[in-house]
Design an enzyme around this catalytic site. Structure first.
Site, PDB file in Angstrom:
ATOM      1  N   PHE A 152       0.646  -1.321   0.201  1.00 50.25           N
ATOM      2  CA  PHE A 152      -0.083  -0.066   0.007  1.00 50.25           C
ATOM      3  C   PHE A 152       0.750   1.389  -0.186  1.00 50.25           C
ATOM      4  O   PHE A 152       0.313   2.348  -0.652  1.00 50.25           O
ATOM      5  CB  PHE A 152      -0.796   0.098   1.128  1.00 50.25           C
ATOM      6  CG  PHE A 152      -0.271   0.384   2.537  1.00 50.25           C
ATOM      7  CD1 PHE A 152       0.050   1.661   2.614  1.00 50.25           C
ATOM      8  CD2 PHE A 152       0.156  -0.396   3.299  1.00 50.25           C
ATOM      9  CE1 PHE A 152       0.581   2.021   3.922  1.00 50.25           C
ATOM     10  CE2 PHE A 152       0.922  -0.174   4.791  1.00 50.25           C
ATOM     11  CZ  PHE A 152       1.122   0.981   4.960  1.00 50.25           C
ATOM     12  N   LYS A 176      -1.439  -6.784  -9.507  1.00 49.53           N
ATOM     13  CA  LYS A 176      -2.450  -6.846  -8.436  1.00 49.53           C
ATOM     14  C   LYS A 176      -1.904  -5.935  -7.483  1.00 49.53           C
ATOM     15  O   LYS A 176      -0.969  -6.246  -6.595  1.00 49.53           O
ATOM     16  CB  LYS A 176      -2.210  -8.503  -7.899  1.00 49.53           C
ATOM     17  CG  LYS A 176      -3.412  -8.913  -7.182  1.00 49.53           C
ATOM     18  CD  LYS A 176      -4.198  -8.032  -5.913  1.00 49.53           C
ATOM     19  CE  LYS A 176      -3.061  -8.288  -4.754  1.00 49.53           C
ATOM     20  NZ  LYS A 176      -3.486  -7.387  -3.659  1.00 49.53           N
ATOM     21  N   GLU A 179      -4.935  -3.595  -2.077  1.00 56.64           N
ATOM     22  CA  GLU A 179      -6.575  -3.567  -2.128  1.00 56.64           C
ATOM     23  C   GLU A 179      -7.119  -2.284  -1.144  1.00 56.64           C
ATOM     24  O   GLU A 179      -7.998  -1.850  -1.382  1.00 56.64           O
ATOM     25  CB  GLU A 179      -7.352  -4.758  -1.683  1.00 56.64           C
ATOM     26  CG  GLU A 179      -7.005  -4.868   0.063  1.00 56.64           C
ATOM     27  CD  GLU A 179      -5.850  -5.954   0.062  1.00 56.64           C
ATOM     28  OE1 GLU A 179      -4.835  -6.061  -0.839  1.00 56.64           O
ATOM     29  OE2 GLU A 179      -5.725  -6.812   1.131  1.00 56.64           O
ATOM     30  N   SER A 229       5.223  -7.188   3.313  1.00 58.86           N
ATOM     31  CA  SER A 229       5.514  -7.594   4.260  1.00 58.86           C
ATOM     32  C   SER A 229       6.390  -8.921   4.475  1.00 58.86           C
ATOM     33  O   SER A 229       6.270  -9.620   3.467  1.00 58.86           O
ATOM     34  CB  SER A 229       4.399  -7.643   5.641  1.00 58.86           C
ATOM     35  OG  SER A 229       3.588  -8.495   4.948  1.00 58.86           O
ATOM     36  N   CYS A 284       9.754   1.297   3.628  1.00 57.12           N
ATOM     37  CA  CYS A 284      10.513   0.250   3.996  1.00 57.12           C
ATOM     38  C   CYS A 284      12.000   0.666   4.050  1.00 57.12           C
ATOM     39  O   CYS A 284      12.910  -0.116   4.576  1.00 57.12           O
ATOM     40  CB  CYS A 284      10.493  -0.806   3.008  1.00 57.12           C
ATOM     41  SG  CYS A 284      11.153  -0.337   1.448  1.00 57.12           S
ATOM     42  N   GLU A 385       8.878  -4.510  13.478  1.00 55.31           N
ATOM     43  CA  GLU A 385       8.757  -3.251  12.375  1.00 55.31           C
ATOM     44  C   GLU A 385       7.394  -2.725  12.618  1.00 55.31           C
ATOM     45  O   GLU A 385       6.227  -3.102  12.807  1.00 55.31           O
ATOM     46  CB  GLU A 385       8.396  -3.884  10.758  1.00 55.31           C
ATOM     47  CG  GLU A 385       8.138  -2.671   9.925  1.00 55.31           C
ATOM     48  CD  GLU A 385       8.257  -3.179   8.584  1.00 55.31           C
ATOM     49  OE1 GLU A 385       7.483  -4.200   8.011  1.00 55.31           O
ATOM     50  OE2 GLU A 385       8.524  -2.673   7.483  1.00 55.31           O
TER      51      GLU A 385
HETATM   52  P1  NAD Z   1       1.454  -6.822   2.887  1.00 55.57           P
HETATM   53  O1  NAD Z   1       2.232  -7.781   2.953  1.00 55.57           O
HETATM   54  O2  NAD Z   1       0.170  -6.846   3.858  1.00 55.57           O
HETATM   55  O3  NAD Z   1       0.509  -6.795   1.271  1.00 55.57           O
HETATM   56  C1  NAD Z   1       1.447  -6.685   0.213  1.00 55.57           C
HETATM   57  C2  NAD Z   1       0.417  -7.448  -0.816  1.00 55.57           C
HETATM   58  O4  NAD Z   1       0.287  -8.712  -0.467  1.00 55.57           O
HETATM   59  C3  NAD Z   1      -1.013  -6.672  -0.930  1.00 55.57           C
HETATM   60  O5  NAD Z   1      -0.956  -6.596  -2.439  1.00 55.57           O
HETATM   61  C4  NAD Z   1      -1.749  -7.651  -0.458  1.00 55.57           C
HETATM   62  O6  NAD Z   1      -2.914  -7.756  -0.984  1.00 55.57           O
HETATM   63  C5  NAD Z   1      -0.958  -9.073  -0.461  1.00 55.57           C
HETATM   64  N1  NAD Z   1      -1.442  -9.780   0.589  1.00 55.57           N
HETATM   65  C6  NAD Z   1      -1.502  -9.445   2.010  1.00 55.57           C
HETATM   66  N2  NAD Z   1      -1.614 -10.506   2.576  1.00 55.57           N
HETATM   67  C7  NAD Z   1      -1.451 -11.699   1.884  1.00 55.57           C
HETATM   68  C8  NAD Z   1      -1.655 -12.996   2.203  1.00 55.57           C
HETATM   69  N3  NAD Z   1      -1.974 -13.591   3.589  1.00 55.57           N
HETATM   70  N4  NAD Z   1      -1.383 -13.878   1.138  1.00 55.57           N
HETATM   71  C9  NAD Z   1      -1.218 -13.451  -0.050  1.00 55.57           C
HETATM   72  N5  NAD Z   1      -1.236 -12.282  -0.527  1.00 55.57           N
HETATM   73  C10 NAD Z   1      -1.400 -11.322   0.663  1.00 55.57           C
HETATM   74  O7  NAD Z   1       2.054  -5.383   2.988  1.00 55.57           O
HETATM   75  P2  NAD Z   1       1.513  -3.818   3.212  1.00 55.57           P
HETATM   76  O8  NAD Z   1       0.917  -3.794   4.391  1.00 55.57           O
HETATM   77  O9  NAD Z   1       0.743  -3.553   1.798  1.00 55.57           O
HETATM   78  O10 NAD Z   1       2.939  -3.086   3.096  1.00 55.57           O
HETATM   79  C11 NAD Z   1       3.676  -2.867   3.937  1.00 55.57           C
HETATM   80  C12 NAD Z   1       4.871  -3.880   3.958  1.00 55.57           C
HETATM   81  O11 NAD Z   1       5.679  -3.629   2.845  1.00 55.57           O
HETATM   82  C13 NAD Z   1       5.983  -3.356   5.094  1.00 55.57           C
HETATM   83  O12 NAD Z   1       6.376  -4.442   5.708  1.00 55.57           O
HETATM   84  C14 NAD Z   1       7.123  -2.757   4.173  1.00 55.57           C
HETATM   85  O13 NAD Z   1       8.423  -2.831   4.822  1.00 55.57           O
HETATM   86  C15 NAD Z   1       6.947  -3.531   3.117  1.00 55.57           C
HETATM   87  N6  NAD Z   1       7.537  -2.881   1.775  1.00 55.57           N
HETATM   88  C16 NAD Z   1       8.520  -3.346   1.584  1.00 55.57           C
HETATM   89  C17 NAD Z   1       9.683  -2.788   0.543  1.00 55.57           C
HETATM   90  C18 NAD Z   1      10.880  -3.020   0.050  1.00 55.57           C
HETATM   91  O14 NAD Z   1      11.353  -2.771  -0.980  1.00 55.57           O
HETATM   92  N7  NAD Z   1      11.642  -4.137   0.816  1.00 55.57           N
HETATM   93  C19 NAD Z   1       8.901  -1.722  -0.081  1.00 55.57           C
HETATM   94  C20 NAD Z   1       7.691  -1.211   0.526  1.00 55.57           C
HETATM   95  C21 NAD Z   1       6.897  -1.716   1.326  1.00 55.57           C
END
Ligand code: NAD
Length: 492
Positions: A152, A176, A179, A229, A284, A385
């Site tokens: 997000f 994708k 959401e 994450s 991140c 985090e």
């Molecule tokens: P998230 O992991 O909750 O969601 C990321 C994506 O995965 C979304 O599209 C979501 O729909 C999908 N998703 C969520 N839960 C899922 C599941 N159980 N099974 C399959 N798909 C699933 O992450 P977020 O809250 O949207 O973003 C924040 C996180 O992203 C933080 O941990 C941040 O550090 C990380 N991040 C990392 C980087 C990097 O470059 N390393 C960059 C940006 C964000």
């Protein structure tokens, strides 16, 4: 878009209403206004997108790379023309300050610019006479349908770490988005429609876990680029790899910064406040733990507390605002309960951003910048985090102790050092276990011609997003050895 607008998917060159039975509200995190409704698309819609993207791949890969990149030149032009509109959409659905949204879109466009060099970057190798009359050639071919699953916090930039490279190298793509922030990619795809790409080259499917699982299991999808994450990154990496796909999965972080006593304190304070509180700490690469060494403790603590307390918090569309809200009400609750946990583990809440109320935006998910001093290095807060505007402080006596603390963490996304000593900087650069290093600077997303590195539990895979890494990730090598009969006869 309005409260009741249903967000559509974009499959095979047309907007399609999802057959989803569940829709989620997309909410402006500063105003609590409902901006639209996003479908949690069923797996069958991903399967349909994958089938059509695979059909499109057969023809798209045959278009010469110099012709494919003509679409990217036009893509850059369209993104520039709509730069402000897209940036405002990011702020409205994601909450960050408008300047941060503009910065995000600038980096997105830079990735399009770099991918315009693909005809040269995907050139192969040729070796003549590896044995008498025999030549060997290495060529790069696209892998097929590629999926991009994004988080997000950078709804505009992150898909562009991958999309321009994937299509320029001859693949077709399914995006994708998160959401929580689907509107930015809807806007981008509406704009990209003007490219007149062949149907099926770029596709957009909205949804959550069900859509992601369908991506992970579909045999036509050959490569997955994930950012999110760590828990989900591990899952994506394991299930995608078990299904024979190539996967790059960027995960979460807990980024430490070290401040030595000889650092320029004014500059260090200013930079580290931006690093910790930019995008409300939802980056991140955000600084999360500041480790002061020796005498830096007192000067830095006082200065950063002042900087935190004076940050301008509000609705990101206001140009004067430096920091917006966190993404959702549960995020706000989680950040506030982690602050309490830190206090329960023995930390001093030096600047307390809880229970923030912003005049005119009382329904927003605001947490003001927070400073926790003397956090327990063995406590949960030191490892978790937070993903909110919270900077925790720790203190040690030597740079060796500080680097040891940096390297003891599970993540390895970013680490910074503030000093005037070249020797200390060299030691840190050499020893710190993180994929992105800052010396007297906070780390922003690397320029598009560098890979977005990440180590340890911040990254699963081998090839990173952006740069030459992306070209390698989105192509597979083929080695051809050849000899012609005339050469054969010459041997006798
Ligand atoms: P998230 O992991 O909750 O969601 C990321 C994506 O995965 C979304 O599209 C979501 O729909 C999908 N998703 C969520 N839960 C899922 C599941 N159980 N099974 C399959 N798909 C699933 O992450 P977020 O809250 O949207 O973003 C924040 C996180 O992203 C933080 O941990 C941040 O550090 C990380 N991040 C990392 C980087 C990097 O470059 N390393 C960059 C940006 C964000």
């Amino acid at each position: 878009m309005s409260e009741n607008s249903l967000i559509m998917n974009y499959i095979n060159g047309e907007w399609r209403k999802s057959s989803a039975t569940n829709y989620l509200d997309v909410v402006n995190p500063a105003t609590a206004e409902i901006l639209g409704k996003v479908p949690l698309s069923p797996g069958s819609e991903v399967q349909e997108a994958a089938r059509l993207a695979n059909e499109a791949f057969a023809e798209w890969r045959r278009i010469p790379a110099p012709n494919r990149i003509q679409y990217l030149f036009k893509m850059k032009e369209l993104l520039e023309e709509n730069f402000e509109d897209i940036s405002r959409t990011i702020t409205m659905e994601c909450g960050k300050a408008i300047g941060e949204s503009r910065g995000e879109m600038r980096r997105a466009i830079e990735n399009v610019e770099v991918a315009c060099g693909i005809p040269m970057m995907m050139m192969g190798d040729f070796s003549e006479d590896i044995a008498r009359g025999i030549d060997e050639i290495m060529i790069r071919q696209p892998v097929g349908v590629c999926a991009i699953i994004s988080p997000f916090n950078f709804p505009g930039m992150i898909p562009f770490w991958f999309l321009p490279y994937a299509i320029a190298t001859g693949n077709t793509v399914i995006v994708k988005p998160s959401e929580k922030v689907p509107l930015t990619m809807v806007k981008v795809f509406e704009i990209l429609e003007q490219l007149d790409l062949p149907p099926g080259v770029i596709n957009l499917v909205n949804g959550d876990k069900e859509a992601v699982d369908a991506i992970l299991d579909h045999p036509a999808i050959r490569a997955i680029s994930f950012v999110g994450s760590t828990a989900v990154a591990k899952y994506i990496y394991a299930r995608g790899a078990a299904n024979g796909k190539r996967v790059q999965a960027q995960g979460g972080a807990k980024n430490p910064i070290i401040i030595l006593p000889d650092a320029d304190m004014e500059m260090t304070t200013c930079i580290t406040a931006d690093s910790a509180f930019g995008c409300a700490g939802q980056r991140c690469l955000a600084a999360s733990v500041a480790i002061t060494v020796g005498d830096a403790r007192h000067t830095y603590t006082e200065a950063i507390a002042e900087a935190a307390a004076s940050r301008v918090v509000g609705y990101g569309l206001d140009e004067a605002v430096q920091m917006g809200p966190v993404i959702t009400v549960p995020s706000k609750d989680r950040v506030e309960s982690l602050i309490q946990q830190g206090a329960d583990e023995g930390a001093t809440v030096l600047v307390d951003g809880r229970s923030a109320s912003i005049s005119g935006y009382e329904s927003g998910n605001f947490v003001r910048p927070t400073i926790l001093a003397n956090i327990n290095p063995a406590g949960e807060l030191a490892k978790t985090e937070i993903f909110g505007p919270v900077l925790s402080l720790m203190h040690v006596n030597t740079i060796d102790d500080a680097i040891q603390l940096v390297n003891s963490g599970q993540y390895g996304n970013m680490a910074c050092l503030f000093t005037n000593s070249g020797a200390a900087a060299r030691q840190f650069r050499y020893e710190a276990q993180a994929g992105n290093i800052g010396i007297n600077i906070g780390v922003a997303a690397p320029m598009a011609f560098f890979p977005f590195s990440g180590w340890k539990e911040s990254f699963f895979g081998t090839l990173h997003g952006q740069s030459k890494h992306a070209v390698e990730f989105f192509t597979q090598t083929k080695v051809v050895v050849e000899r012609w009969p005339k050469e054969w006869s010459r041997q006798f």
